[in-house]
Design an enzyme around this catalytic site. Structure first.
Site, PDB file in Angstrom:
ATOM      1  N   VAL A   1       0.793  -1.213   0.087  1.00  0.00           N
ATOM      2  CA  VAL A   1      -0.018  -0.043   0.003  1.00  0.00           C
ATOM      3  C   VAL A   1       0.725   1.412   0.196  1.00  0.00           C
ATOM      4  O   VAL A   1       0.517   2.165  -0.788  1.00  0.00           O
ATOM      5  CB  VAL A   1      -0.874  -0.050   1.187  1.00  0.00           C
ATOM      6  CG1 VAL A   1      -1.883   1.287   1.045  1.00  0.00           C
ATOM      7  CG2 VAL A   1      -1.915  -1.285   1.202  1.00  0.00           C
TER       8      VAL A   1
ATOM      9  N   ILE B   1     -13.019   1.405  -1.927  1.00  0.00           N
ATOM     10  CA  ILE B   1     -14.394   1.863  -1.883  1.00  0.00           C
ATOM     11  C   ILE B   1     -14.480   2.945  -0.830  1.00  0.00           C
ATOM     12  O   ILE B   1     -13.970   2.903   0.213  1.00  0.00           O
ATOM     13  CB  ILE B   1     -15.400   0.895  -1.494  1.00  0.00           C
ATOM     14  CG1 ILE B   1     -15.414  -0.593  -2.039  1.00  0.00           C
ATOM     15  CG2 ILE B   1     -16.731   1.448  -1.182  1.00  0.00           C
ATOM     16  CD1 ILE B   1     -16.125  -1.677  -1.433  1.00  0.00           C
TER      17      ILE B   1
ATOM     18  N   LYS C   1     -13.285  -4.611  10.414  1.00  0.00           N
ATOM     19  CA  LYS C   1     -13.945  -3.683   9.508  1.00  0.00           C
ATOM     20  C   LYS C   1     -15.373  -3.498  10.112  1.00  0.00           C
ATOM     21  O   LYS C   1     -15.921  -2.434  10.005  1.00  0.00           O
ATOM     22  CB  LYS C   1     -13.844  -4.203   8.356  1.00  0.00           C
ATOM     23  CG  LYS C   1     -12.539  -4.197   7.513  1.00  0.00           C
ATOM     24  CD  LYS C   1     -12.306  -4.962   6.148  1.00  0.00           C
ATOM     25  CE  LYS C   1     -10.661  -4.812   6.014  1.00  0.00           C
ATOM     26  NZ  LYS C   1     -10.467  -5.628   4.771  1.00  0.00           N
TER      27      LYS C   1
HETATM   28  N1  HSE Z   1      -6.488  -8.879   3.416  1.00  0.00           N
HETATM   29  C1  HSE Z   1      -7.522  -7.616   3.164  1.00  0.00           C
HETATM   30  C2  HSE Z   1      -8.702  -8.369   2.363  1.00  0.00           C
HETATM   31  C3  HSE Z   1      -6.738  -6.534   2.649  1.00  0.00           C
HETATM   32  O1  HSE Z   1      -8.404  -9.396   1.661  1.00  0.00           O
HETATM   33  O2  HSE Z   1      -9.542  -7.597   2.217  1.00  0.00           O
HETATM   34  C4  HSE Z   1      -7.674  -5.184   2.615  1.00  0.00           C
HETATM   35  O3  HSE Z   1      -7.953  -4.917   3.941  1.00  0.00           O
END
Ligand code: HSE
Length: 405
Positions: A12, A131, A200
């Site tokens: 990233v 997103i 998340k």
């Molecule tokens: N390993 C995470 C995924 C990366 O596959 O969504 C993005 O947060």
């Protein structure tokens, strides 16, 4: 010129530097000054890279340079990312991050430090990769009474399950492919066991209620027990299997049911057709009705795009705090045992007469090629505790899965 530093030059972090170079003309039209990557902090040296002369190994060089206005933390993990972030914010340097582990664990504390020091802490890339979902939650959706969020929040597992479903490949082969493509974390356990998706949905749920939903309080199951036979049944039912993060307001509206688990998703639901590394977040608000945010949930360029969107917002608002409605008051979640779902159940050598007695009215599903001796069906709505007490009355259950909707 606005000087920035990137902490961590992995997938990233390097994507952030490359995006800024590649889209510099576009960026010039949206912020008052050029953005320049002055430092890159990493343990490695990157000889031969066009950024090699900017690499440093000592965070204090960055912290003590008054030119640095924004830090982009793409290191991942809790430490030293937390210490570096806290120190930067205390000096009034805005920070943006893709580090969901840090945001889920310490988001409210870091937001408070930012507020107290007239700078900002932004984390668009921490959920859903490319997103835009954190910013809409924090701006466009603030007048909404949000009742439901359902998200495919992990690109790696969605990719793995899509490959298993369409190509019939093994779990191991699909995971290896995800790692080669740069989607999976180095340690795939966080993806496969659902911890990444759980963090998340904790972040999204916290933004939904303005308080802290602790990911440790969320029941979490991954995809390691999903088999190719489950896809056989799902196909017969016209359903897809997806790892979901769910957050739903309880009936009285005061708190939430939150859960991460694999679900069978009917064809009528917009999440059904979200495949490969794509993520999607389905949101229901009382006025706006249904929304869906869709895009690449992992990968270098999409995630870097979300990070740079935060850099640019911080560049436009230097010297002031961008408010985020997330306090450190802990939200007590609804008792997960009282949450209701329909269930898909597979049984081996079942006594057919016991099924209605134990599970009530069911709908059987019998695809060609199912394992010898198996009976499978879908139940009506049952609470988790009703279902647990039903399966404790039989020893024939092979596996079960919840249904969305
Ligand atoms: N390993 C995470 C995924 C990366 O596959 O969504 C993005 O947060």
């Amino acid at each position: 010129m606005i000087n920035i530093a990137i902490l961590g030059f992995g997938t990233v972090g390097s994507g952030v530097a490359e995006l800024i170079d590649r889209n510099i003309e576009t960026i010039r039209r949206t912020v008052p000054s050029d953005i320049y990557v002055k430092y890159i902090l990493d343990l490695r040296d990157f000889p031969g890279s066009r950024y090699q002369d900017r690499v440093v190994h000592d965070f204090d060089i960055i912290l003590n340079d008054p030119d640095i206005r924004i830090i982009c933390e793409t290191m991942g993990g809790k430490e030293p990312a937390r210490t570096f972030t806290e120190k930067a914010l205390q000096r009034g340097i805005s920070v943006c991050t893709s580090n969901k582990e840090l945001v889920a664990a310490y988001g409210p504390a870091l937001l408070r430090t930012a507020r107290q020091n007239g700078c900002s802490y932004l984390f668009e890339a921490s959920v859903g990769g490319g997103i835009p979902i954190i910013r809409p939650m924090n701006t466009s959706l603030t007048p909404e009474y949000i009742t439901d969020i359902a998200g495919i929040l992990n690109g790696t597992t969605n990719y793995i399950m899509t490959r298993m479903e369409h190509d019939g490949v093994s779990f191991e082969d699909a995971l290896r492919q995800a790692q080669i493509n740069g989607y999976a974390e180095r340690n795939p356990e966080a993806d496969v066991e659902g911890h990444d998706a759980c963090r998340k949905i904790a972040i999204l749920s916290s933004l939904m209620c303005g308080r802290t939903v602790r990911y440790e309080d969320i029941p979490c199951e991954g995809i390691s027990r999903v088999t190719t036979d489950d896809f056989l049944y799902a196909r017969e039912l016209g359903m897809a299997i997806k790892l979901l993060g769910l957050s739903r307001r309880a009936e009285d509206g005061s708190t939430f049911y939150v859960r991460t688990a694999p679900f069978m998703v009917p064809a009528s639901h917009p999440l059904h057709s979200v495949e490969d590394v794509f993520n999607a977040v389905f949101v229901h608000g009382n006025m706006v009705d249904n929304l869906m945010f869709y895009g690449r949930g992992a990968g270098k360029a999409p995630t870097a795009s979300a990070v740079v969107s935060d850099i640019l917002e911080e560049a436009r608002t230097l010297g002031r705090n961008i408010p985020v409605n997330w306090s450190d008051e802990v939200m007590t979640l609804s008792d997960p045992a009282q949450e209701s779902f329909r269930r898909f159940v597979r049984m081996k050598d079942a006594d057919m007469s016991e099924i209605p007695a134990i599970f009530g009215q069911v709908r059987y599903v019998s695809p060609e090629g199912r394992p010898e001796g198996e009976t499978a069906f879908i139940t009506e709505m049952m609470t988790e505790s009703q279902f647990d007490s039903a399966i404790s009355r039989t020893s024939s259950v092979v596996s079960t899965m919840r249904l969305l909707g």
